[in-house]
Design an enzyme around this catalytic site. Structure first.
Site, PDB file in Angstrom:
ATOM      1  N   GLY A 104       0.826  -1.201   0.000  1.00 30.47           N
ATOM      2  CA  GLY A 104       0.000   0.000   0.000  1.00 30.47           C
ATOM      3  C   GLY A 104       0.856   1.244   0.000  1.00 30.47           C
ATOM      4  O   GLY A 104       2.042   1.208   0.338  1.00 30.47           O
ATOM      5  N   GLY A 129       0.435   5.310   1.196  1.00 31.93           N
ATOM      6  CA  GLY A 129      -0.405   6.330   1.803  1.00 31.93           C
ATOM      7  C   GLY A 129       0.247   7.685   1.675  1.00 31.93           C
ATOM      8  O   GLY A 129       1.227   7.858   0.937  1.00 31.93           O
ATOM      9  N   ALA A 130      -0.320   8.651   2.406  1.00 30.28           N
ATOM     10  CA  ALA A 130       0.200  10.017   2.340  1.00 30.28           C
ATOM     11  C   ALA A 130       1.616  10.079   2.922  1.00 30.28           C
ATOM     12  O   ALA A 130       2.447  10.869   2.472  1.00 30.28           O
ATOM     13  CB  ALA A 130      -0.730  10.942   3.112  1.00 30.28           C
ATOM     14  N   THR A 131       1.895   9.256   3.909  1.00 32.33           N
ATOM     15  CA  THR A 131       3.184   9.342   4.583  1.00 32.33           C
ATOM     16  C   THR A 131       4.187   8.331   4.060  1.00 32.33           C
ATOM     17  O   THR A 131       5.339   8.652   3.830  1.00 32.33           O
ATOM     18  CB  THR A 131       2.995   9.073   6.101  1.00 32.33           C
ATOM     19  OG1 THR A 131       1.873   9.790   6.537  1.00 32.33           O
ATOM     20  CG2 THR A 131       4.219   9.466   6.892  1.00 32.33           C
ATOM     21  N   GLY A 132       3.756   7.111   3.912  1.00 31.13           N
ATOM     22  CA  GLY A 132       4.740   6.077   3.622  1.00 31.13           C
ATOM     23  C   GLY A 132       4.302   5.092   2.569  1.00 31.13           C
ATOM     24  O   GLY A 132       3.181   5.117   2.073  1.00 31.13           O
ATOM     25  N   THR A 133       5.239   4.224   2.228  1.00 32.06           N
ATOM     26  CA  THR A 133       4.964   3.126   1.309  1.00 32.06           C
ATOM     27  C   THR A 133       5.164   1.848   2.104  1.00 32.06           C
ATOM     28  O   THR A 133       6.129   1.727   2.852  1.00 32.06           O
ATOM     29  CB  THR A 133       5.945   3.176   0.121  1.00 32.06           C
ATOM     30  OG1 THR A 133       5.911   4.481  -0.433  1.00 32.06           O
ATOM     31  CG2 THR A 133       5.570   2.174  -0.948  1.00 32.06           C
ATOM     32  N   VAL A 134       4.228   0.917   1.943  1.00 27.69           N
ATOM     33  CA  VAL A 134       4.312  -0.315   2.735  1.00 27.69           C
ATOM     34  C   VAL A 134       4.562  -1.496   1.796  1.00 27.69           C
ATOM     35  O   VAL A 134       3.848  -1.680   0.809  1.00 27.69           O
ATOM     36  CB  VAL A 134       3.026  -0.540   3.564  1.00 27.69           C
ATOM     37  CG1 VAL A 134       3.173  -1.758   4.470  1.00 27.69           C
ATOM     38  CG2 VAL A 134       2.710   0.696   4.407  1.00 27.69           C
ATOM     39  N   LYS A 170       7.140  -0.491   6.559  1.00 31.30           N
ATOM     40  CA  LYS A 170       6.680   0.852   6.156  1.00 31.30           C
ATOM     41  C   LYS A 170       7.918   1.720   5.987  1.00 31.30           C
ATOM     42  O   LYS A 170       8.737   1.841   6.911  1.00 31.30           O
ATOM     43  CB  LYS A 170       5.729   1.429   7.204  1.00 31.30           C
ATOM     44  CG  LYS A 170       5.077   2.733   6.766  1.00 31.30           C
ATOM     45  CD  LYS A 170       3.791   2.995   7.535  1.00 31.30           C
ATOM     46  CE  LYS A 170       3.266   4.393   7.346  1.00 31.30           C
ATOM     47  NZ  LYS A 170       2.038   4.654   8.079  1.00 31.30           N
ATOM     48  N   ASP A 217      -7.969   8.269  13.563  1.00 31.88           N
ATOM     49  CA  ASP A 217      -7.981   7.953  12.130  1.00 31.88           C
ATOM     50  C   ASP A 217      -8.710   6.645  11.867  1.00 31.88           C
ATOM     51  O   ASP A 217      -8.310   5.867  11.006  1.00 31.88           O
ATOM     52  CB  ASP A 217      -6.545   7.896  11.589  1.00 31.88           C
ATOM     53  CG  ASP A 217      -6.495   8.179  10.086  1.00 31.88           C
ATOM     54  OD1 ASP A 217      -7.513   8.633   9.522  1.00 31.88           O
ATOM     55  OD2 ASP A 217      -5.435   7.947   9.470  1.00 31.88           O
TER      56      ASP A 217
HETATM   57  N1  LIG Z   1       0.989  -4.718   8.459  1.00 34.24           N
HETATM   58  C1  LIG Z   1       0.440  -4.609   7.247  1.00 34.24           C
HETATM   59  N2  LIG Z   1       0.104  -5.713   6.546  1.00 34.24           N
HETATM   60  C2  LIG Z   1      -0.484  -5.606   5.324  1.00 34.24           C
HETATM   61  N3  LIG Z   1      -0.742  -4.427   4.711  1.00 34.24           N
HETATM   62  C3  LIG Z   1      -0.414  -3.282   5.355  1.00 34.24           C
HETATM   63  C4  LIG Z   1       0.199  -3.322   6.657  1.00 34.24           C
HETATM   64  N4  LIG Z   1       0.395  -2.041   7.057  1.00 34.24           N
HETATM   65  C5  LIG Z   1      -0.066  -1.248   6.070  1.00 34.24           C
HETATM   66  N5  LIG Z   1      -0.549  -1.983   5.037  1.00 34.24           N
HETATM   67  C6  LIG Z   1      -1.145  -1.487   3.782  1.00 34.24           C
HETATM   68  O1  LIG Z   1      -0.519  -0.284   3.411  1.00 34.24           O
HETATM   69  C7  LIG Z   1      -1.475   0.793   3.339  1.00 34.24           C
HETATM   70  C8  LIG Z   1      -0.803   2.091   3.760  1.00 34.24           C
HETATM   71  O2  LIG Z   1      -0.376   1.980   5.109  1.00 34.24           O
HETATM   72  P1  LIG Z   1      -0.547   3.164   6.142  1.00 34.24           P
HETATM   73  O3  LIG Z   1      -2.007   3.517   6.218  1.00 34.24           O
HETATM   74  O4  LIG Z   1       0.127   2.788   7.403  1.00 34.24           O
HETATM   75  O5  LIG Z   1       0.274   4.311   5.385  1.00 34.24           O
HETATM   76  P2  LIG Z   1       0.140   5.878   5.483  1.00 34.24           P
HETATM   77  O6  LIG Z   1       1.133   6.476   4.523  1.00 34.24           O
HETATM   78  O7  LIG Z   1       0.294   6.327   6.899  1.00 34.24           O
HETATM   79  O8  LIG Z   1      -1.335   6.107   4.981  1.00 34.24           O
HETATM   80  P3  LIG Z   1      -2.321   7.361   5.231  1.00 34.24           P
HETATM   81  O9  LIG Z   1      -2.293   8.151   3.957  1.00 34.24           O
HETATM   82  O10 LIG Z   1      -3.675   6.709   5.458  1.00 34.24           O
HETATM   83  O11 LIG Z   1      -1.825   8.116   6.419  1.00 34.24           O
HETATM   84  C9  LIG Z   1      -2.623   0.328   4.220  1.00 34.24           C
HETATM   85  O12 LIG Z   1      -3.846   0.913   3.851  1.00 34.24           O
HETATM   86  C10 LIG Z   1      -2.612  -1.179   3.988  1.00 34.24           C
HETATM   87  O13 LIG Z   1      -3.314  -1.473   2.797  1.00 34.24           O
END
Ligand SMILES: Nc1ncnc2c1ncn2[C@@H]1O[C@H](COP(=O)(O)OP(=O)(O)OP(=O)(O)O)[C@@H](O)[C@H]1O
Length: 404
Positions: free
Chosen positions: A29, A31-36, A55, A153
């Site tokens: 995934g 998101g706005a902050t990171g790539t997972v 992440k 959130d």
């Molecule tokens: N432990 C995990 N196992 C499987 N998929 C995950 C896991 N952690 C995160 N993901 C996937 O990655 C996506 C992005 O993660 P996360 O929401 O932590 O990132 P973010 O950059 O903080 O996003 P946001 O823009 O919502 O703040 C999640 O919506 C999920 O689909």
């Protein structure tokens, strides 16, 4: 580039988190902050028996870095907890280089609740499925609040399914530390003897409400412009004034800039429950402005016959946080609602069988990845950052990134 593994205490598969050794199995995934990513350690786990989620946050953005550090801090608090909650994630390890900050979490192979809902007939969950997920989410929120953390959130995309089918909340970068509520009723444990005189309870509530309102007046109540204002405030006092969250899940007090506390999570729980039941959120407008207006003035509409479930949603979606379910006594108040009748809260992970168990994809992963075909995490991240990605028909057959 040198990586600096952190000294996080509870490290399991990723004990020596070394970004140079990690190979990407899959992009999970962005998101706005990171790539997972789903990754494995190519040295200590070459057979891909213990993949984990990683992440990765690019340090070039100061705000992303600040959020990342904060999220790691929260995750570390959750992991160091002597009595960890089964529905909250555990930090496996973290690492920082000059360019990246990264941390490892257990992989949730079941995806998120939004995707799962969309796969259902009519895009909604049955009442018993809703009960299962809500019970686990209420427990997770209860645990966070007891630690003085407001999540802020809650939305289906942030509720992941573990391999076992149980939930895990993810994404703590918008959470904030608040003083534990001073309302004595909030922690029923602090008042174990029920007051024989309900009248005195009533006057007690009134007194607490007066104190809450006085504090609310004292809080510098910056009126926020909902359209443009997005300020981060991670830790504060009993209440926070920052404007954070996802439009359709934002509570009225956050939009008003009144300052807010743990009750924002109970509001979001109401929106989430409504969405699980009807397949859409209750206040969605044609644009952000209309959505916020609806949140402030519109009452949620309930199709069909009233039920315990609609009653629960109605009580959670009360605009005035001091009248909202959960405000006075926290999760205890919600757990007592008729909708949860029969739920054995202490035995959730043992008694209730999860409604959906994710299919195992390990075979698939190990089959695909070898030392030659796995890509280095940094290499892959750099590639992801390079816009634009070639269109499929433009990819050469040898393009190693075409499968991702
Ligand atoms: N432990 C995990 N196992 C499987 N998929 C995950 C896991 N952690 C995160 N993901 C996937 O990655 C996506 C992005 O993660 P996360 O929401 O932590 O990132 P973010 O950059 O903080 O996003 P946001 O823009 O919502 O703040 C999640 O919506 C999920 O689909």
């Amino acid at each position: 580039m040198e990586t600096r593994p952190s000294s996080s205490s509870s490290l399991s598969p990723a004990t020596n988190l070394n970004l140079d050794r990690l190979k990407v199995l899959k992009l999970l995934g962005k998101g706005a902050t990171g790539t997972v990513f789903l990754v494995h350690d190519s040295v200590s786990d070459s057979s891909v028996s213990s993949p984990f989620a990683l992440k990765l946050v690019d340090k070039s953005s100061a705000s992303s870095l600040r959020r990342a550090r904060w999220e790691i801090q929260i995750l570390r608090r959750l992991s160091d907890d002597t009595n960890p909650n089964p529905f909250l994630p555990k930090l496996l390890a973290s690492s920082e280089s000059s360019e990246f900050i990264a941390w490892a979490l257990p992989y949730c192979s079941g995806g998120d609740l939004n995707v799962l809902r969309q796969r259902q007939n009519d895009g909604v969950f049955s009442s018993s499925v809703i009960k299962f997920y809500l019970a686990e989410i209420v427990c997770a929120l209860d645990h966070l609040h007891t630690m003085g953390i407001a999540y802020r959130d809650l939305k289906p995309e942030n509720i992941l399914l573990q391999e076992s089918g149980h939930v895990t909340l993810t994404d703590f970068d918008l959470s904030c530390s608040l003083n534990k509520p001073t309302r004595p009723e909030f922690y029923h444990l602090s008042d174990p003897e029920p007051d024989p005189n309900p009248e005195s309870n009533l006057s007690h509530n009134k007194k607490s409400l007066r104190i809450f309102r006085q504090k609310k007046k004292k809080t510098k109540s910056a009126r926020v412009n909902p359209i443009t204002r997005r300020r981060l405030s991670f830790s504060g006092g009993e209440r926070s004034n920052s404007f954070v969250g996802t439009d359709e899940y934002i509570s009225p007090e956050v939009i008003r800039g009144d300052g807010h506390d743990f009750a924002v999570d109970w509001w979001a729980l109401g929106v989430l429950t409504y969405e699980m039941m009807y397949g859409e959120t209750p206040f969605k407008g044609r644009n952000k402005k209309e959505t916020f207006r609806n949140v402030l003035v519109k009452e949620p509409e309930f199709a069909g016959k009233p039920s315990d479930l609609t009653d629960l949603i109605r009580r959670l979606l009360v605009k005035d946080p001091t009248k909202r379910f959960g405000f006075w006594r926290g999760a205890a108040e919600i757990k007592e609602h008729a909708f949860f009748k029969g739920v054995r809260w202490e035995l959730l992970t043992e008694v209730l069988r999860p409604p959906f168990i994710p299919l195992r994809d390990d075979g698939d992963l190990t089959g695909k990845v070898t030392e030659e075909s796995g890509f280095g995490i940094k290499e892959y991240f750099e590639k992801l950052k390079t816009p634009p990605l070639p269109l499929p028909h433009e990819c050469s057959e040898n393009n190693p990134f075409v499968d991702f």
